[in-house]
Design an enzyme around this catalytic site. Structure first.
Site, mmCIF file in Angstrom:
data_model
loop_
_atom_site.group_PDB
_atom_site.id
_atom_site.type_symbol
_atom_site.label_atom_id
_atom_site.label_comp_id
_atom_site.label_asym_id
_atom_site.label_seq_id
_atom_site.Cartn_x
_atom_site.Cartn_y
_atom_site.Cartn_z
ATOM 1 N N HIS A 122 53.508 36.179 18.274
ATOM 2 C CA HIS A 122 54.848 36.022 17.337
ATOM 3 C C HIS A 122 55.291 36.993 17.145
ATOM 4 O O HIS A 122 56.835 38.200 16.822
ATOM 5 C CB HIS A 122 55.225 34.985 16.107
ATOM 6 C CG HIS A 122 56.477 35.553 15.052
ATOM 7 N ND1 HIS A 122 57.528 34.774 15.353
ATOM 8 C CD2 HIS A 122 56.715 35.970 14.717
ATOM 9 C CE1 HIS A 122 58.992 34.925 14.835
ATOM 10 N NE2 HIS A 122 58.011 35.973 13.757
ATOM 11 N N HIS A 127 58.913 40.594 17.412
ATOM 12 C CA HIS A 127 59.456 41.799 16.382
ATOM 13 C C HIS A 127 60.265 43.029 17.066
ATOM 14 O O HIS A 127 60.307 43.925 16.921
ATOM 15 C CB HIS A 127 58.927 41.221 15.294
ATOM 16 C CG HIS A 127 59.435 40.571 14.428
ATOM 17 N ND1 HIS A 127 60.606 40.400 14.034
ATOM 18 C CD2 HIS A 127 58.907 39.743 13.995
ATOM 19 C CE1 HIS A 127 60.710 38.999 13.657
ATOM 20 N NE2 HIS A 127 58.925 38.472 13.217
ATOM 21 N N GLU A 168 65.319 36.921 12.904
ATOM 22 C CA GLU A 168 64.027 35.934 13.413
ATOM 23 C C GLU A 168 65.142 34.428 14.857
ATOM 24 O O GLU A 168 64.417 34.435 15.984
ATOM 25 C CB GLU A 168 63.540 34.315 12.147
ATOM 26 C CG GLU A 168 62.334 35.215 11.844
ATOM 27 C CD GLU A 168 61.342 35.778 11.807
ATOM 28 O OE1 GLU A 168 61.293 35.131 12.963
ATOM 29 O OE2 GLU A 168 60.574 36.463 11.502
ATOM 30 N N SER A 187 59.101 34.223 20.771
ATOM 31 C CA SER A 187 58.701 34.287 21.061
ATOM 32 C C SER A 187 58.119 32.712 20.741
ATOM 33 O O SER A 187 56.472 32.182 20.962
ATOM 34 C CB SER A 187 57.219 33.808 19.717
ATOM 35 O OG SER A 187 57.896 33.744 18.507
HETATM 36 N N1 HBI Z 1 54.446 38.485 5.596
HETATM 37 N N2 HBI Z 1 53.594 38.664 7.509
HETATM 38 C C1 HBI Z 1 54.348 38.414 7.072
HETATM 39 N N3 HBI Z 1 55.582 38.435 7.831
HETATM 40 C C2 HBI Z 1 56.655 37.840 7.317
HETATM 41 O O1 HBI Z 1 57.731 37.737 8.118
HETATM 42 C C3 HBI Z 1 56.637 37.270 6.160
HETATM 43 C C4 HBI Z 1 55.763 37.723 5.313
HETATM 44 N N4 HBI Z 1 56.257 37.829 3.364
HETATM 45 C C5 HBI Z 1 57.530 37.040 3.505
HETATM 46 C C6 HBI Z 1 58.415 37.575 4.285
HETATM 47 N N5 HBI Z 1 58.754 37.123 5.225
HETATM 48 C C7 HBI Z 1 59.864 36.852 3.643
HETATM 49 O O2 HBI Z 1 60.218 36.168 2.302
HETATM 50 C C8 HBI Z 1 60.998 37.810 3.586
HETATM 51 O O3 HBI Z 1 61.503 37.857 5.408
HETATM 52 C C9 HBI Z 1 62.223 36.953 2.926
HETATM 53 FE FE FE Z 2 58.912 36.838 12.389
#
Ligand code: HBI
Ligand code: FE
Length: 280
Positions: A122, A127, A168, A187
């Site tokens: 993913h 991304h 997303e 994904s």
């Molecule tokens: N951590 N690894 C990871 N990937 C994320 O997309 C992610 C995160 N921590 C917090 C978070 N997303 C969301 O809280 C934010 O998009 C607001």
């Molecule tokens: Fe993501």
């Protein structure tokens, strides 16, 4: 959480430890990549396809260091390996510094179609291609910089919705056709087709304030997508708009249900997907 957090440093960065991936894992990546790349051909935004070509990651789980040379040259972003989900403030700090956290573990064989947490497929396939687009690269950094204020104003759910409905699950209109640029779509085999082709699902024109008020679900296809007309529109939506008054007005209000249309609201009108009558 599934990842191993014991070796994480204060920024939650871990070594990718690429040598620990087994041949079976690389083979699983190859199959996932082949399936999603074929779907992307018809349904992904042009920037996604260009990014995938430059990353050349079809054969095996990519080496983040090799990818970083390509990404660094293109936009100055860098990947850092993480065990999985990381705390909000750490996540925002990485984005603000043009570092993208990529989960290091790969899904199991029985999870090829569906996973709630991000894994390396993913995070990387979904991304990383967009990190090579200069406009998206700037948008994502601006998003990271917005985190601190959202947290201080107790409005984090509103900012998180903006990420959800763009990074997303974002759609873009290209030549009058709906294409996906969101990683959650790209994904997922089912959602790549559903989001671009379903004739019933709600698609609305991009509107940051509307997005920040819109609820979402994490365990089924989205009931609503927001369509941008260009990557510039994303960047403009972040830099030309003061989020403070929007947070102030809506942060204590219940969100709009994901499948709901407000009175007087118009759908994204030019909904022609690339799924013609003849190509099934
Ligand atoms: N951590 N690894 C990871 N990937 C994320 O997309 C992610 C995160 N921590 C917090 C978070 N997303 C969301 O809280 C934010 O998009 C607001
Ligand atoms: Fe993501």
């Amino acid at each position: 959480m599934r990842g191993d957090y014991t070796r994480a440093d204060a920024d939650y960065i871990v070594p990718q430890d690429r040598a620990s991936y087994t041949p079976a894992m690389h083979d699983r990546w190859r199959r996932l990549h082949a399936r999603q790349r074929a779907l992307a051909e018809r349904d992904a935004a042009s920037a996604v396809l260009a990014g995938l070509d430059r990353l050349d990651c079809a054969a095996a789980i990519p080496d983040f260091r090799a990818a970083n040379r390509i990404i660094g040259d293109a936009t100055g972003w860098q990947l850092v390996a993480v065990p999985g989900f990381i705390p909000d403030e750490t996540f925002f700090a990485h984005l603000a510094a043009r570092r993208f956290p990529v989960t290091r573990w790969l899904r199991e064989e029985h999870e090829l179609d569906y996973l709630v947490e991000p894994d390396v497929f993913h995070d990387f396939f979904g991304h990383v291609p967009m990190l090579l687009d200069p406009r998206f690269a700037d948008f994502l950094q601006a998003y990271g910089r917005a985190g601190e204020r959202a947290m201080a104003m107790d409005a984090l759910p509103m900012l998180a919705r903006l990420y959800w409905y763009t990074v997303e699950f974002g759609l873009i209109a290209e030549g009058g056709k709906l294409k996906a640029y969101g990683a959650g779509i790209l994904s997922s085999a089912g959602e790549t087709v559903f989001s671009t082709a379903d004739p019933q699902v709600l698609r609305l024109p991009f509107d940051p304030a509307r997005i920040m008020r819109t609820d979402y679900g994490i365990d089924a296809f989205q009931r609503c997508y927001f369509v941008i007309e260009s990557m510039e529109q994303l960047v403009d939506g972040l830099v030309s708009l003061d989020f403070g008054p929007i947070y102030e007005a809506w942060r204590h209000e219940p969100p709009i249900p994901a499948g709901a249309l407000l009175p007087g609201e118009a759908l994204w009108a030019n909904a022609i997907s690339d799924h013609g009558r003849n190509d099934g």
